[in-house]
Design a protein around this motif. Structure first.
Motif, PDB file in Angstrom:
ATOM      1  N   GLY A   1       0.787  -1.230   0.000  1.00 56.28           N
ATOM      2  CA  GLY A   1       0.000   0.000   0.000  1.00 56.28           C
ATOM      3  C   GLY A   1       0.817   1.275   0.000  1.00 56.28           C
ATOM      4  N   VAL A   2       2.138   1.177  -0.058  1.00 56.27           N
ATOM      5  CA  VAL A   2       2.987   2.366  -0.099  1.00 56.27           C
ATOM      6  C   VAL A   2       2.847   3.004  -1.474  1.00 56.27           C
ATOM      7  CG1 VAL A   2       5.386   3.167  -0.050  1.00 56.27           C
ATOM      8  CG2 VAL A   2       4.616   1.511   1.613  1.00 56.27           C
ATOM      9  N   THR A   3       2.711   4.329  -1.488  1.00 55.62           N
ATOM     10  CA  THR A   3       2.522   5.053  -2.745  1.00 55.62           C
ATOM     11  C   THR A   3       3.762   5.871  -3.087  1.00 55.62           C
ATOM     12  OG1 THR A   3       1.648   7.015  -1.656  1.00 55.62           O
ATOM     13  CG2 THR A   3       0.048   5.284  -2.255  1.00 55.62           C
ATOM     14  N   LYS A   4       3.757   6.431  -4.289  1.00 58.20           N
ATOM     15  CA  LYS A   4       4.862   7.294  -4.717  1.00 58.20           C
ATOM     16  C   LYS A   4       4.981   8.498  -3.780  1.00 58.20           C
ATOM     17  CE  LYS A   4       6.687   9.782  -8.677  1.00 58.20           C
ATOM     18  NZ  LYS A   4       6.536  10.094 -10.092  1.00 58.20           N
ATOM     19  N   ALA A   5       3.841   9.044  -3.368  1.00 56.11           N
ATOM     20  CA  ALA A   5       3.843  10.192  -2.452  1.00 56.11           C
ATOM     21  C   ALA A   5       4.466   9.810  -1.110  1.00 56.11           C
ATOM     22  CB  ALA A   5       2.429  10.713  -2.254  1.00 56.11           C
ATOM     23  N   ASP A   6       4.181   8.605  -0.632  1.00 55.76           N
ATOM     24  CA  ASP A   6       4.775   8.139   0.620  1.00 55.76           C
ATOM     25  C   ASP A   6       6.293   8.069   0.508  1.00 55.76           C
ATOM     26  OD1 ASP A   6       2.255   7.821   1.743  1.00 55.76           O
ATOM     27  OD2 ASP A   6       2.147   5.678   1.265  1.00 55.76           O
TER      28      ASP A   6
ATOM     29  N   VAL B   1       9.359   7.898   4.942  1.00 56.54           N
ATOM     30  CA  VAL B   1      10.483   7.059   4.504  1.00 56.54           C
ATOM     31  C   VAL B   1      11.369   6.728   5.693  1.00 56.54           C
ATOM     32  CG1 VAL B   1      12.557   6.976   3.065  1.00 56.54           C
ATOM     33  CG2 VAL B   1      10.434   7.874   2.122  1.00 56.54           C
ATOM     34  N   THR B   2      11.627   7.691   6.556  1.00 56.68           N
ATOM     35  CA  THR B   2      12.455   7.453   7.742  1.00 56.68           C
ATOM     36  C   THR B   2      11.806   6.394   8.629  1.00 56.68           C
ATOM     37  OG1 THR B   2      13.246   9.736   7.669  1.00 56.68           O
ATOM     38  CG2 THR B   2      13.544   8.551   9.741  1.00 56.68           C
ATOM     39  N   ARG B   3      10.502   6.483   8.786  1.00 55.78           N
ATOM     40  CA  ARG B   3       9.769   5.494   9.588  1.00 55.78           C
ATOM     41  C   ARG B   3       9.861   4.105   8.953  1.00 55.78           C
ATOM     42  NH1 ARG B   3       4.759   3.607   9.082  1.00 55.78           N
ATOM     43  NH2 ARG B   3       3.820   2.632  10.893  1.00 55.78           N
TER      44      ARG B   3
ATOM     45  N   LEU C   1      14.743   8.963  -1.527  1.00 49.95           N
ATOM     46  CA  LEU C   1      14.091  10.171  -2.032  1.00 49.95           C
ATOM     47  C   LEU C   1      14.624  10.549  -3.412  1.00 49.95           C
ATOM     48  CD1 LEU C   1      13.976  12.330   1.216  1.00 49.95           C
ATOM     49  CD2 LEU C   1      12.091  11.103   0.152  1.00 49.95           C
ATOM     50  N   ALA C   2      15.935  10.392  -3.621  1.00 50.71           N
ATOM     51  CA  ALA C   2      16.553  10.773  -4.894  1.00 50.71           C
ATOM     52  C   ALA C   2      16.110   9.871  -6.046  1.00 50.71           C
ATOM     53  CB  ALA C   2      18.072  10.729  -4.764  1.00 50.71           C
ATOM     54  N   GLN C   3      15.721   8.639  -5.750  1.00 48.80           N
ATOM     55  CA  GLN C   3      15.328   7.700  -6.803  1.00 48.80           C
ATOM     56  C   GLN C   3      13.951   7.999  -7.376  1.00 48.80           C
ATOM     57  OE1 GLN C   3      17.714   5.617  -7.986  1.00 48.80           O
ATOM     58  NE2 GLN C   3      18.857   6.760  -6.455  1.00 48.80           N
ATOM     59  N   LYS C   4      13.133   8.761  -6.651  1.00 43.55           N
ATOM     60  CA  LYS C   4      11.767   9.087  -7.084  1.00 43.55           C
ATOM     61  C   LYS C   4      11.019   7.822  -7.525  1.00 43.55           C
ATOM     62  CE  LYS C   4      12.558  13.846  -8.467  1.00 43.55           C
ATOM     63  NZ  LYS C   4      13.641  14.347  -7.883  1.00 43.55           N
ATOM     64  N   ILE C   5      10.987   6.862  -6.639  1.00 42.17           N
ATOM     65  CA  ILE C   5      10.415   5.546  -6.919  1.00 42.17           C
ATOM     66  C   ILE C   5       8.894   5.617  -6.982  1.00 42.17           C
ATOM     67  CG2 ILE C   5      10.202   3.174  -6.076  1.00 42.17           C
ATOM     68  CD1 ILE C   5      12.826   3.788  -4.458  1.00 42.17           C
TER      69      ILE C   5
ATOM     70  N   ASN D   1       5.094   1.552 -11.016  1.00 35.46           N
ATOM     71  CA  ASN D   1       5.755   1.612 -12.311  1.00 35.46           C
ATOM     72  C   ASN D   1       6.754   0.461 -12.407  1.00 35.46           C
ATOM     73  OD1 ASN D   1       7.520   2.215 -14.465  1.00 35.46           O
ATOM     74  ND2 ASN D   1       7.087   4.402 -14.275  1.00 35.46           N
ATOM     75  N   THR D   2       6.491  -0.480 -13.259  1.00 36.59           N
ATOM     76  CA  THR D   2       7.344  -1.667 -13.395  1.00 36.59           C
ATOM     77  C   THR D   2       8.768  -1.282 -13.774  1.00 36.59           C
ATOM     78  OG1 THR D   2       5.415  -2.920 -14.076  1.00 36.59           O
ATOM     79  CG2 THR D   2       7.547  -3.907 -14.536  1.00 36.59           C
ATOM     80  N   PHE D   3       8.926  -0.263 -14.621  1.00 33.81           N
ATOM     81  CA  PHE D   3      10.268   0.175 -15.017  1.00 33.81           C
ATOM     82  C   PHE D   3      11.081   0.611 -13.807  1.00 33.81           C
ATOM     83  CE2 PHE D   3      13.175   3.596 -16.348  1.00 33.81           C
ATOM     84  CZ  PHE D   3      14.029   2.843 -17.131  1.00 33.81           C
ATOM     85  N   HIS D   4      10.477   1.353 -12.895  1.00 34.89           N
ATOM     86  CA  HIS D   4      11.177   1.797 -11.682  1.00 34.89           C
ATOM     87  C   HIS D   4      11.617   0.600 -10.841  1.00 34.89           C
ATOM     88  CE1 HIS D   4       9.538   6.188 -11.429  1.00 34.89           C
ATOM     89  NE2 HIS D   4       9.943   5.867 -12.639  1.00 34.89           N
TER      90      HIS D   4
END
Length: 95
Positions: A35-40, A47-49, A75-79, A83-86
């Motif tokens: 359930g983790v999203t791109k915004a999360d 992310v720290t949690r 954060l830098a990866q913008k996962i 997105n399967t490519f990511h």
């Protein structure tokens, strides 16, 4: 390897990869990330949690600087977990 550019220790990565081969541990991590999203994954606090909880599941004691390096890397990866490519890009990075 790009994770090394962020100061993440390759020995830590190898230990985590080894521990993730345990099906029980892998399942607990999958449940944590369900359930983790791109915004999360762009929210420093979340992310720290997640890094802290994953480290606990894996039995890795991370220092504050190690946690910050991992958070900065994520954060830098913008996962985008949808997105399967990511996901393939991440998988190849840690092979």
């Amino acid at each position: 390897m790009s994770y090394q550019q962020y100061g993440i220790d390759p020995a830590l990565v190898e230990r985590v990869k080894f521990k993730m081969k345990n099906p029980e541990v892998k399942e607990r991590i999958k449940m944590l990330l369900q359930g983790v999203t791109k915004a999360d994954l762009q929210n420093v606090a979340k992310v720290t949690r997640l890094v802290g909880l994953a480290a606990g599941i894996l039995g890795e004691a991370l220092s504050g600087s190690q946690t910050n390096q991992i958070v900065t890397f994520i954060l830098a990866q913008k996962i985008d977990p949808n997105n399967t490519f990511h996901l393939i890009k991440l998988w190849t990075m840690f092979r």
